[in-house]
Motif scaffolding. Structure first.
Motif, mmCIF file in Angstrom:
data_model
loop_
_atom_site.group_PDB
_atom_site.id
_atom_site.type_symbol
_atom_site.label_atom_id
_atom_site.label_comp_id
_atom_site.label_asym_id
_atom_site.label_seq_id
_atom_site.Cartn_x
_atom_site.Cartn_y
_atom_site.Cartn_z
ATOM 1 N N LYS A 191 1.237 -1.029 0.061
ATOM 2 C CA LYS A 191 0.148 -0.367 -0.068
ATOM 3 C C LYS A 191 1.056 1.224 -0.624
ATOM 4 N N VAL A 192 1.562 1.257 0.427
ATOM 5 C CA VAL A 192 2.748 2.125 0.707
ATOM 6 C C VAL A 192 3.425 2.531 -0.336
ATOM 7 N N GLU A 193 4.035 1.540 -1.012
ATOM 8 C CA GLU A 193 4.823 1.734 -2.820
ATOM 9 C C GLU A 193 3.370 2.083 -3.510
ATOM 10 N N LEU A 194 2.299 1.291 -2.937
ATOM 11 C CA LEU A 194 1.105 1.975 -4.343
ATOM 12 C C LEU A 194 1.125 3.760 -4.196
ATOM 13 N N LEU A 195 1.062 4.114 -2.556
ATOM 14 C CA LEU A 195 1.162 5.380 -2.434
ATOM 15 C C LEU A 195 2.037 6.114 -3.227
ATOM 16 N N LYS A 196 3.218 5.925 -2.807
ATOM 17 C CA LYS A 196 3.613 6.858 -3.540
ATOM 18 C C LYS A 196 4.322 6.434 -5.246
ATOM 19 N N SER A 197 4.177 4.937 -5.577
ATOM 20 C CA SER A 197 4.267 5.202 -7.185
ATOM 21 C C SER A 197 3.387 5.812 -8.234
ATOM 22 N N LYS A 198 2.272 5.338 -7.779
ATOM 23 C CA LYS A 198 0.820 4.706 -8.584
ATOM 24 C C LYS A 198 -0.200 6.354 -8.067
ATOM 25 N N LEU A 199 -0.228 6.657 -6.684
ATOM 26 C CA LEU A 199 -1.399 7.466 -6.745
ATOM 27 C C LEU A 199 -0.686 9.497 -6.011
ATOM 28 N N GLY A 200 0.547 9.195 -6.531
ATOM 29 C CA GLY A 200 1.303 10.746 -6.000
ATOM 30 C C GLY A 200 1.283 11.268 -4.829
ATOM 31 N N PHE A 201 1.109 10.784 -3.563
ATOM 32 C CA PHE A 201 1.311 11.086 -2.315
ATOM 33 C C PHE A 201 2.969 11.499 -2.024
ATOM 34 N N GLU A 202 3.191 12.240 -1.842
ATOM 35 C CA GLU A 202 4.893 13.078 -1.509
ATOM 36 C C GLU A 202 5.306 11.261 -0.637
ATOM 37 N N GLU A 203 5.124 11.219 0.490
ATOM 38 C CA GLU A 203 5.423 10.437 1.560
ATOM 39 C C GLU A 203 3.993 9.252 2.037
ATOM 40 N N ALA A 204 4.806 8.538 2.130
ATOM 41 C CA ALA A 204 3.572 7.174 2.823
ATOM 42 C C ALA A 204 4.178 6.354 4.353
ATOM 43 N N PHE A 205 3.617 6.024 4.894
ATOM 44 C CA PHE A 205 4.223 5.139 5.686
ATOM 45 C C PHE A 205 3.210 3.854 6.234
ATOM 46 N N ASN A 206 3.936 2.916 6.145
ATOM 47 C CA ASN A 206 3.279 1.500 7.515
ATOM 48 C C ASN A 206 3.443 1.509 8.869
ATOM 49 N N TYR A 207 1.837 2.283 9.418
ATOM 50 C CA TYR A 207 0.903 2.256 10.495
ATOM 51 C C TYR A 207 1.679 1.359 11.513
ATOM 52 N N LYS A 208 1.917 0.307 11.149
ATOM 53 C CA LYS A 208 2.210 -1.253 11.788
ATOM 54 C C LYS A 208 3.466 -1.461 11.672
ATOM 55 N N GLU A 209 4.383 -0.704 10.485
ATOM 56 C CA GLU A 209 5.825 -0.636 11.515
ATOM 57 C C GLU A 209 6.190 0.949 12.081
ATOM 58 N N GLU A 210 5.474 1.218 12.437
ATOM 59 C CA GLU A 210 5.489 2.529 13.868
ATOM 60 C C GLU A 210 5.514 2.241 14.981
#
Lengths: 348, 348
Positions: A191-210
């Protein structure tokens, strides 16, 4: 027994109220029959369903408790948003062959006796399935919550949770169109990858890894957050409150994490709303449907020219509908699903 | 040692940061000295303090933790809102003899080196002490939170918690002026009586006598609540959320119940904000001070003709200031205090 003028009609029947999240066995496929004629003197529509939408609000309809949506009736087909073709119409605004989107049944054919719930599709040069997503209720939810509730301004810092979901994808891209800085969270690496690569989000993070959501937000928003499009509730909402900027705005959309537990997690940081003069607003998309033409005018050109994308997860065939719906809910937490889930009914 | 041109100056000194609520021993009275001359070239004011306000936000200044107000400096006088007479002015907007209200020290005389924090009192035909209350910061808080944040309409159902407090009294009476239906809650029989008999609330109840706040609200608001002026937080806010009407508004003002506990009680019913499209907005009165003249125009005539009342609890003498402040905080929970607490400095 099929009467004259009737056709067979596969349906997904809601068996009984669920506790927790639904299992496939809470639904079953049956074959009924339906007349393709509009009852004499009625303004109903008879439609052939093409796409059915899996949306998280449907969980509440699977429970008997009072809610803002009426519960499903055990023994009847599930209902939800869908795209359909009009086979016969008793309503002056619709005619045979029209494409519509709106609330329909989880079945091949539906008799829609509240045709005012249907919107005629005027633009069929884009994927019809989009009318269950970016061009349908989820898209309008994004538009209403972001544009109307949050009044965004160019350059503002925008955070979207559940950002790769049916609504979040659109919020992030609307924010980009407006010149905002957008960060999204999601529940998997994909999901994080999708947000950054395809959907144009500046940044994204996986809340489960935080380990520490507050620290994560401070990392992505050193200047703080102007607008939070809230989809999940719980700990994330609490952490966001600590990171809002002066006069920030929070649109309360889904709060997935509050959907189910008997005693939902408490929110502890409301105090922060006072000191920073923050507006937090719940909203229902239904209050904003008059803005739908305005939204279409904005978004359609960007879809056509490829500037705005929409990721779908299409299950083929009504028989796979229960699995698609179950997977939506398990995926909300496991993070395994990717893209807006819907069913192509097929058989056309 | 007193220098030439100085006078003795009784002061209430803040001893050190407090945990929990303050005790009288967290403050002490001392006698210092002060020059009644404005320093050469400065735009400061020297004032004689007449009234000092006890306000609940002061608790946060007694703690070292970061907050929206800077903490008190141990060893220095407490600070807060007050009414004072200008003895000497280096600022063109103020002259000797002017009456002002604004932030001052807990002492007989103060050197105010940020005169922009002071507002000149133009109307001295009403009790001067009111400028610590209905005509000062608490009154403006009521006006900003109710009129500006909540946009009330005639006939709406309004609920005010901590309704007999410095702010709540004004909210209720503003609502009455507008033709709203107003119910208040308070923590003692005396407060409830005051709300109904003197302050014009349609109904009032003692929240301590209610086993079930949700049931109490349903009793007083069978049609639901349009506007909630939130002063207390915690269980009351949670119960209110279940009783809000469609498109209701909640102004977040104090949330007394969140002021102190290390782990404040969680709020569990935010979900209700979504279904009903409710706006909840924190606000700081400082963002609305430009509306002060408009507020005075509205409220002064009603004070003069006795249509609007204001109940005060005036302690006489600076030496009684620590007890008055301590009693404000114990009273918030014990319900023993009645009326807006303030200190008449005296000695004039």
């Amino acid at each position: 027994m099929m009467m004259s003028g009737e056709v067979s009609n596969k349906q997904i029947i809601f068996k009984d109220y669920v506790t927790g999240f639904p299992k496939e066995s809470d639904m079953f496929l049956t074959t009924s029959s339906i007349s393709l004629k509009v009852p004499e003197g009625s303004n109903a529509l008879v439609v052939k369903n093409l796409y059915l939408s899996c949306d998280s609000y449907m969980l509440r309809m699977m429970k008997p408790s009072p809610s803002y949506v009426p519960s499903y009736v055990p023994g009847s087909p599930l209902r939800g948003y869908g795209v359909a073709r009009v086979l016969e119409s008793g309503h002056p605004d619709f005619k045979r062959g029209d494409l519509v989107w709106g609330v329909t049944g989880w079945e091949e054919y539906s008799l829609i006796d509240t045709p005012d719930t249907q919107i005629r599709i005027e633009h069929a040069d884009v994927p019809l399935s989009y009318y269950t997503g970016i061009l349908g209720m989820p898209g309008m939810t994004a538009y209403a919550g972001f544009m109307e509730v949050c009044s965004p301004k160019k350059g503002e810092y925008v955070f979207v949770s559940a950002a790769s979901g049916a609504v979040g994808q659109v919020v992030g891209q609307l924010a980009k169109l407006l010149g905002c800085y957008v960060v999204g969270s999601g529940g998997s690496k994909e999901k994080v990858e999708l947000l950054k690569s395809k959907l144009g989000f500046e940044e994204a993070f996986n809340y489960k890894e935080e380990q520490d959501l507050d620290a994560a937000l401070k990392r992505y928003f050193p200047e703080g957050i102007d607008i939070y499009f809230e989809n999940v509730g719980g700990k994330m909402l609490d952490a966001v409150m600590l990171n809002m900027r002066q006069h920030g705005r929070i649109a309360l959309c889904g709060m997935i994490s509050h959907y189910n537990p008997v005693q939902p997690e408490g929110i502890h940081n409301l105090m922060a709303l006072i000191a920073k003069g923050i507006r937090m607003q719940g909203f229902m998309v239904y209050d904003y449907f008059d803005k739908y033409p305005k939204y279409l005018d904005l978004i359609l050109p960007h879809i056509r020219d490829g500037k705005v994308a929409y990721v779908e997860d299409i299950a083929e065939g009504l028989e796979n509908a229960p699995a698609a719906l179950v997977s939506l809910f398990s995926g909300l937490f496991s993070g395994s699903n990717l893209g807006k889930p819907l069913i192509a009914v097929g058989g056309d």
